[in-house]
Enzyme design. Sequence first.
Site, PDB file in Angstrom:
ATOM      1  N   ASP A 196      -6.024   3.898  -7.180  1.00 22.12           N
ATOM      2  CA  ASP A 196      -5.115   4.881  -6.601  1.00 22.12           C
ATOM      3  C   ASP A 196      -4.720   5.978  -7.584  1.00 22.12           C
ATOM      4  OD1 ASP A 196      -3.667   3.088  -8.099  1.00 22.12           O
ATOM      5  OD2 ASP A 196      -1.841   3.359  -6.928  1.00 22.12           O
ATOM      6  N   GLU A 197      -5.126   5.805  -8.810  1.00 26.45           N
ATOM      7  CA  GLU A 197      -4.826   6.842  -9.797  1.00 26.45           C
ATOM      8  C   GLU A 197      -6.093   7.364 -10.428  1.00 26.45           C
ATOM      9  OE1 GLU A 197      -2.034   6.027 -12.826  1.00 26.45           O
ATOM     10  OE2 GLU A 197      -0.385   5.701 -11.423  1.00 26.45           O
TER      11      GLU A 197
END
Length: 106
Positions: free
Chosen positions: A86-87
Amino acid sequence: MMFCPKCGSILAPKEGGKKGKLGCVRCNYVSKEKQEVKLQETVEKPKKIEIIDENPMKAYPKTKEECPKCSNREAYFWTVQTRAGDEAETRFFECTKCRHRWREYS
Ligand SMILES: [Zn+2]
Ligand SMILES: [Zn+2]
């Protein structure tokens, strides 16, 4: 002081029996040996795994990035995925000259 494994009463030397034997004062338990030799369990503690901070730089490419410490204009770089997907990847740099490390915040 030893205790009967059957009923928990005190074990006392048995009269009339073979010397050294212990018998329970309450029940008919008689210890087999003079003294129970407890085998000491040698529990090996798990060895600490030393994390050796190897310098992985050899395999990493160089880039033109200015070192914030010594103003050298060349640094190795590599990317690290900080969280599961997610990053964005974080870029890390290491100065080729002074070995200063820093990261790029995107
Ligand atoms: Zn007993
Ligand atoms: Zn530097």
